[in-house]
Scaffold this active site. Structure first.
Site, PDB file in Angstrom:
ATOM      1  N   ASP A  94       0.872  -1.178   0.000  1.00  0.00           N
ATOM      2  CA  ASP A  94       0.000   0.000   0.000  1.00  0.00           C
ATOM      3  C   ASP A  94       0.908   1.226   0.000  1.00  0.00           C
ATOM      4  O   ASP A  94       1.716   1.381   0.921  1.00  0.00           O
ATOM      5  CB  ASP A  94      -0.874   0.051   1.255  1.00  0.00           C
ATOM      6  CG  ASP A  94      -1.890  -1.081   1.361  1.00  0.00           C
ATOM      7  OD1 ASP A  94      -1.534  -2.226   1.035  1.00  0.00           O
ATOM      8  OD2 ASP A  94      -3.018  -0.822   1.805  1.00  0.00           O
ATOM      9  N   LYS A 158      -7.357   3.202  -2.650  1.00  0.00           N
ATOM     10  CA  LYS A 158      -7.662   3.190  -1.219  1.00  0.00           C
ATOM     11  C   LYS A 158      -7.983   4.600  -0.734  1.00  0.00           C
ATOM     12  O   LYS A 158      -7.331   5.563  -1.132  1.00  0.00           O
ATOM     13  CB  LYS A 158      -6.458   2.607  -0.476  1.00  0.00           C
ATOM     14  CG  LYS A 158      -6.538   2.556   1.030  1.00  0.00           C
ATOM     15  CD  LYS A 158      -5.294   1.880   1.572  1.00  0.00           C
ATOM     16  CE  LYS A 158      -5.162   2.026   3.081  1.00  0.00           C
ATOM     17  NZ  LYS A 158      -3.922   1.403   3.580  1.00  0.00           N
ATOM     18  N   LYS A 187     -10.422  -0.118  -1.662  1.00  0.00           N
ATOM     19  CA  LYS A 187     -10.189  -0.409  -0.244  1.00  0.00           C
ATOM     20  C   LYS A 187     -10.593   0.802   0.581  1.00  0.00           C
ATOM     21  O   LYS A 187     -10.165   1.927   0.304  1.00  0.00           O
ATOM     22  CB  LYS A 187      -8.723  -0.750   0.006  1.00  0.00           C
ATOM     23  CG  LYS A 187      -8.383  -0.948   1.490  1.00  0.00           C
ATOM     24  CD  LYS A 187      -6.928  -1.363   1.677  1.00  0.00           C
ATOM     25  CE  LYS A 187      -6.545  -1.382   3.150  1.00  0.00           C
ATOM     26  NZ  LYS A 187      -5.140  -1.825   3.364  1.00  0.00           N
TER      27      LYS A 187
END
EC number: 4.1.2.4
Length: 239
Positions: A94, A158, A187
């Site tokens: 990430d 995300k 996400k």
């Protein structure tokens, strides 16, 4: 779609990204991930080797956060850190975008950064998640980032780091999902602390949830299913 308790658990990236996290905290995080069968532990890059050893022989991933939480590193630094994390056992990444360059409308930079990060992850056959940090972005900037992602094709976009001024919002998840469709997953992360918030994010289109309250959430869903006499919950998406 009907979700069993394990289906819900497999949506969760079980998170501890605190600067003062101890080895005991990391062991506890990995133990809980194994006990509840979470999808991943989300940790700072430097914990990659430690956590990957704790999770060896399981199907639970070690997720390293890159340029966390500010994103203010060069592309070369982010790529180097990604390679280092992978070398030390991370099998999900990430990373935080360079918000300064997005604000400057330097979309070529943002696309180049994303492309290089996705390429290094996919070269090693691991997922790449792009953290927008929506609390600092306008709706148009969120949309533009999602459009770039739709072209570059990371595995996930995300909402947040959880360290900004606010976390995931249902309307942002819906906006992101409306742009990328089925090309990229979304996400939701940041401030998701109970089962109602968790389910709201899933309904909005999130297929991964980053949170530190995973144990509490799964226990609440377990009790809800028990009280209702069911083994699954039907979720209808709203995006």
């Amino acid at each position: 779609m009907k979700y069993t308790l394990d289906d819900f658990a497999r949506l969760i990236d079980h998170t501890n990204l605190h600067a003062d996290a101890t080895h005991a905290d990391m062991k506890k995080l990995c133990y809980e991930a194994k006990k509840y069968h979470f999808k991943m532990v989300a940790i700072n890059q430097v914990q990659s080797a430690f956590c990957s050893k704790q999770l060896a022989g399981t199907d639970i991933d070690t997720g390293a956060a890159i340029a966390f939480p500010l994103g203010q590193q060069s592309i070369a630094s982010k790529v180097f850190d990604t390679k280092d994390a992978i070398k030390n056992g991370a099998n999900e990444i990430d990373y935080v975008i360079n918000i300064t360059e997005l604000k400057a409308k330097n979309y070529d930079y943002i696309k180049d950064e994303m492309t290089q990060m996705v390429d290094v992850c996919h070269e090693h056959h691991i997922p790449c998640k792009v953290i927008f940090e929506n609390c600092y972005l306008t709706k148009d900037e969120i949309k533009k980032m999602a459009e770039i992602a739709k072209e570059v094709k990371p595995d996930f976009i995300k909402t947040s780091t959880g360290f900004g001024t606010s976390g995931a919002k249902v309307e942002d998840v819906k906006l992101m999902k409306s742009v990328v469709g089925d090309t990229v997953q979304v996400k939701a992360a940041g401030g998701i602390r109970n089962s109602d918030d968790f389910l709201a994010m899933v309904r909005a289109g999130a297929t991964r949830i980053g949170c530190s309250a995973g144990v509490k959430i799964i226990e609440a869903l377990k009790q809800r299913m028990k009280d209702d006499g069911v083994t699954s919950i039907d979720i209808k998406t709203e995006y």
